[in-house]
Design a protein around this motif. Structure first.
Motif, PDB file in Angstrom:
ATOM      1  N   ASP A   1      76.596 -63.461 -12.765  1.00 36.48           N
ATOM      2  CA  ASP A   1      77.282 -62.304 -13.534  1.00 36.48           C
ATOM      3  C   ASP A   1      78.749 -62.239 -12.867  1.00 36.48           C
ATOM      4  O   ASP A   1      78.988 -61.790 -12.027  1.00 36.48           O
ATOM      5  CB  ASP A   1      76.790 -60.648 -13.367  1.00 36.48           C
ATOM      6  N   LEU A   2      79.633 -62.573 -13.844  1.00 32.60           N
ATOM      7  CA  LEU A   2      81.006 -62.422 -13.487  1.00 32.60           C
ATOM      8  C   LEU A   2      81.727 -61.650 -14.274  1.00 32.60           C
ATOM      9  O   LEU A   2      83.019 -61.525 -13.983  1.00 32.60           O
ATOM     10  CB  LEU A   2      81.557 -63.941 -13.926  1.00 32.60           C
ATOM     11  N   ARG A   3      81.330 -60.545 -14.748  1.00 35.33           N
ATOM     12  CA  ARG A   3      81.910 -59.400 -15.275  1.00 35.33           C
ATOM     13  C   ARG A   3      82.693 -58.643 -14.371  1.00 35.33           C
ATOM     14  O   ARG A   3      83.928 -58.425 -14.404  1.00 35.33           O
ATOM     15  CB  ARG A   3      81.006 -58.537 -16.240  1.00 35.33           C
ATOM     16  N   PRO A   4      82.348 -58.595 -13.224  1.00 36.64           N
ATOM     17  CA  PRO A   4      83.068 -57.839 -11.824  1.00 36.64           C
ATOM     18  C   PRO A   4      84.452 -58.892 -11.231  1.00 36.64           C
ATOM     19  O   PRO A   4      84.833 -58.461 -10.671  1.00 36.64           O
ATOM     20  CB  PRO A   4      82.067 -57.446 -10.959  1.00 36.64           C
ATOM     21  N   VAL A   5      84.161 -60.088 -11.767  1.00 38.30           N
ATOM     22  CA  VAL A   5      85.207 -60.890 -11.216  1.00 38.30           C
ATOM     23  C   VAL A   5      86.650 -60.539 -11.732  1.00 38.30           C
ATOM     24  O   VAL A   5      86.822 -60.362 -13.204  1.00 38.30           O
ATOM     25  CB  VAL A   5      85.027 -62.364 -11.491  1.00 38.30           C
ATOM     26  N   THR A   6      87.655 -60.182 -11.063  1.00 42.90           N
ATOM     27  CA  THR A   6      88.978 -59.931 -11.382  1.00 42.90           C
ATOM     28  C   THR A   6      89.902 -61.191 -11.400  1.00 42.90           C
ATOM     29  O   THR A   6      90.973 -60.995 -12.264  1.00 42.90           O
ATOM     30  CB  THR A   6      89.493 -58.901 -10.322  1.00 42.90           C
ATOM     31  N   PHE A   7      89.479 -62.354 -10.818  1.00 40.90           N
ATOM     32  CA  PHE A   7      90.639 -63.254 -10.963  1.00 40.90           C
ATOM     33  C   PHE A   7      89.633 -64.544 -10.643  1.00 40.90           C
ATOM     34  O   PHE A   7      88.774 -64.616  -9.670  1.00 40.90           O
ATOM     35  CB  PHE A   7      91.752 -63.394  -9.964  1.00 40.90           C
TER      36      PHE A   7
ATOM     37  N   ARG B   1      86.697 -67.323 -20.864  1.00 46.09           N
ATOM     38  CA  ARG B   1      86.054 -67.978 -21.856  1.00 46.09           C
ATOM     39  C   ARG B   1      87.186 -69.105 -22.346  1.00 46.09           C
ATOM     40  O   ARG B   1      86.878 -70.217 -22.459  1.00 46.09           O
ATOM     41  CB  ARG B   1      85.613 -67.270 -23.123  1.00 46.09           C
ATOM     42  N   ARG B   2      88.309 -68.633 -22.578  1.00 48.46           N
ATOM     43  CA  ARG B   2      89.366 -69.623 -22.939  1.00 48.46           C
ATOM     44  C   ARG B   2      89.606 -70.477 -21.790  1.00 48.46           C
ATOM     45  O   ARG B   2      89.889 -71.928 -21.919  1.00 48.46           O
ATOM     46  CB  ARG B   2      90.624 -68.807 -23.133  1.00 48.46           C
ATOM     47  N   MET B   3      89.709 -70.054 -20.483  1.00 47.99           N
ATOM     48  CA  MET B   3      89.823 -71.005 -19.511  1.00 47.99           C
ATOM     49  C   MET B   3      88.822 -71.886 -19.436  1.00 47.99           C
ATOM     50  O   MET B   3      89.048 -73.459 -19.202  1.00 47.99           O
ATOM     51  CB  MET B   3      89.859 -70.380 -18.125  1.00 47.99           C
ATOM     52  N   LEU B   4      87.662 -71.734 -19.679  1.00 44.83           N
ATOM     53  CA  LEU B   4      86.507 -72.707 -19.678  1.00 44.83           C
ATOM     54  C   LEU B   4      87.048 -73.674 -20.776  1.00 44.83           C
ATOM     55  O   LEU B   4      86.535 -75.007 -20.594  1.00 44.83           O
ATOM     56  CB  LEU B   4      85.319 -72.173 -19.814  1.00 44.83           C
ATOM     57  N   TRP B   5      87.255 -73.475 -22.131  1.00 46.89           N
ATOM     58  CA  TRP B   5      87.560 -74.248 -23.158  1.00 46.89           C
ATOM     59  C   TRP B   5      88.832 -75.352 -22.624  1.00 46.89           C
ATOM     60  O   TRP B   5      88.691 -76.378 -23.109  1.00 46.89           O
ATOM     61  CB  TRP B   5      87.836 -73.578 -24.304  1.00 46.89           C
ATOM     62  N   VAL B   6      89.784 -74.712 -22.136  1.00 43.59           N
ATOM     63  CA  VAL B   6      91.135 -75.332 -21.937  1.00 43.59           C
ATOM     64  C   VAL B   6      90.627 -76.622 -20.875  1.00 43.59           C
ATOM     65  O   VAL B   6      91.295 -77.836 -21.117  1.00 43.59           O
ATOM     66  CB  VAL B   6      91.945 -74.401 -21.496  1.00 43.59           C
ATOM     67  N   THR B   7      89.791 -76.121 -19.843  1.00 43.48           N
ATOM     68  CA  THR B   7      89.369 -77.011 -19.100  1.00 43.48           C
ATOM     69  C   THR B   7      88.374 -78.202 -19.247  1.00 43.48           C
ATOM     70  O   THR B   7      87.991 -78.927 -18.607  1.00 43.48           O
ATOM     71  CB  THR B   7      89.093 -76.556 -17.463  1.00 43.48           C
ATOM     72  N   GLY B   8      87.984 -77.934 -20.579  1.00 40.54           N
ATOM     73  CA  GLY B   8      87.036 -78.866 -20.794  1.00 40.54           C
ATOM     74  C   GLY B   8      85.375 -78.583 -20.311  1.00 40.54           C
ATOM     75  O   GLY B   8      84.592 -79.173 -20.726  1.00 40.54           O
TER      76      GLY B   8
ATOM     77  N   THR C   1      79.893 -63.193 -18.787  1.00 41.94           N
ATOM     78  CA  THR C   1      81.212 -62.675 -18.997  1.00 41.94           C
ATOM     79  C   THR C   1      81.623 -62.186 -20.102  1.00 41.94           C
ATOM     80  O   THR C   1      81.274 -62.409 -21.113  1.00 41.94           O
ATOM     81  CB  THR C   1      82.461 -63.571 -18.430  1.00 41.94           C
ATOM     82  N   GLU C   2      82.321 -60.903 -20.049  1.00 38.94           N
ATOM     83  CA  GLU C   2      82.831 -60.354 -21.241  1.00 38.94           C
ATOM     84  C   GLU C   2      84.642 -60.782 -21.541  1.00 38.94           C
ATOM     85  O   GLU C   2      85.030 -60.238 -22.381  1.00 38.94           O
ATOM     86  CB  GLU C   2      82.887 -58.880 -21.220  1.00 38.94           C
ATOM     87  N   SER C   3      85.030 -61.558 -20.630  1.00 37.14           N
ATOM     88  CA  SER C   3      86.470 -62.093 -20.308  1.00 37.14           C
ATOM     89  C   SER C   3      86.651 -63.006 -21.321  1.00 37.14           C
ATOM     90  O   SER C   3      86.229 -64.145 -21.339  1.00 37.14           O
ATOM     91  CB  SER C   3      86.788 -62.294 -18.990  1.00 37.14           C
ATOM     92  N   ALA C   4      87.885 -62.744 -22.241  1.00 32.11           N
ATOM     93  CA  ALA C   4      88.173 -63.754 -23.337  1.00 32.11           C
ATOM     94  C   ALA C   4      88.848 -64.915 -22.447  1.00 32.11           C
ATOM     95  O   ALA C   4      88.942 -65.920 -22.835  1.00 32.11           O
ATOM     96  CB  ALA C   4      88.980 -62.972 -24.394  1.00 32.11           C
ATOM     97  N   SER C   5      89.575 -64.360 -21.537  1.00 33.96           N
ATOM     98  CA  SER C   5      90.487 -65.239 -20.708  1.00 33.96           C
ATOM     99  C   SER C   5      89.791 -66.221 -19.979  1.00 33.96           C
ATOM    100  O   SER C   5      89.975 -67.445 -19.723  1.00 33.96           O
ATOM    101  CB  SER C   5      91.499 -64.427 -19.736  1.00 33.96           C
TER     102      SER C   5
ATOM    103  N   GLU D   1      76.368 -72.494 -20.187  1.00 31.68           N
ATOM    104  CA  GLU D   1      75.735 -71.572 -21.219  1.00 31.68           C
ATOM    105  C   GLU D   1      76.196 -70.188 -20.663  1.00 31.68           C
ATOM    106  O   GLU D   1      76.110 -69.565 -19.723  1.00 31.68           O
ATOM    107  CB  GLU D   1      74.287 -71.597 -20.782  1.00 31.68           C
ATOM    108  N   VAL D   2      77.119 -69.595 -21.483  1.00 31.73           N
ATOM    109  CA  VAL D   2      77.910 -68.478 -21.421  1.00 31.73           C
ATOM    110  C   VAL D   2      77.647 -67.437 -22.705  1.00 31.73           C
ATOM    111  O   VAL D   2      77.300 -67.563 -23.441  1.00 31.73           O
ATOM    112  CB  VAL D   2      79.316 -68.521 -21.638  1.00 31.73           C
ATOM    113  N   HIS D   3      77.237 -66.176 -21.884  1.00 34.82           N
ATOM    114  CA  HIS D   3      76.881 -64.959 -22.511  1.00 34.82           C
ATOM    115  C   HIS D   3      77.432 -63.906 -22.139  1.00 34.82           C
ATOM    116  O   HIS D   3      78.369 -63.692 -21.064  1.00 34.82           O
ATOM    117  CB  HIS D   3      75.106 -64.734 -22.110  1.00 34.82           C
TER     118      HIS D   3
END
Length: 129
Positions: free
Chosen positions: A63-69, A102-109, A96-100, A115-117
């Motif tokens: 659960d990465l929702r509380p991760v700030t960075f 999710r974007r970081m995961l896509w940008v880094t391949g 994670t609910e963080s769009a950033s 599996e992200v929810h």
């Protein structure tokens, strides 16, 4: 800065910036990560997740929702946990609910690697947890 000084700074940063808690819910080990996942916290996080991924449970939810960075070292921790889980024929999911993030995961391949929810998995009917 000496090696001892760096270790002390990293230990203090880790203690202040990241918190790891886990519980079993719906048959999965849910690990909540709070705070910063970076180059200073990565070694301690890896040790904690290594300990969790050597247990008998094979279904892990981070659960990465509380991760700030999170930086590339934090992504490395996630990859290590994933690899260790898959090596035991287990399953690892990220929450994670963080769009950033999710974007970081896509940008880094890594977008298709994890599996992200957005929500924790619901317990199965009749399961404890």
């Amino acid at each position: 800065m000496s090696e001892n000084d760096r270790a002390h700074v990293a230990e203090r940063h880790t203690a202040q910036e990241v918190h790891v808690a886990h519980r079993v819910a719906g048959g999965a080990t849910v690990v909540s990560l709070h705070g910063v996942m970076d180059v200073l916290t990565a070694p301690a996080l890896s040790l904690r997740l290594d300990a969790l991924t050597t247990r008998h449970e094979l279904d892990h939810v981070l659960d990465l929702r509380p991760v700030t960075f999170i930086d590339c070292a934090g992504l490395g921790v996630l990859c290590r946990a994933r690899n260790r889980t898959l090596a035991r024929q287990g399953r690892l999911r990220l929450i994670t609910e963080s769009a950033s993030l999710r974007r970081m995961l896509w940008v880094t391949g890594l977008g298709d690697v994890f599996e992200v929810h957005t929500r924790l998995p619901q317990p199965l009917p009749g399961s404890q947890g």
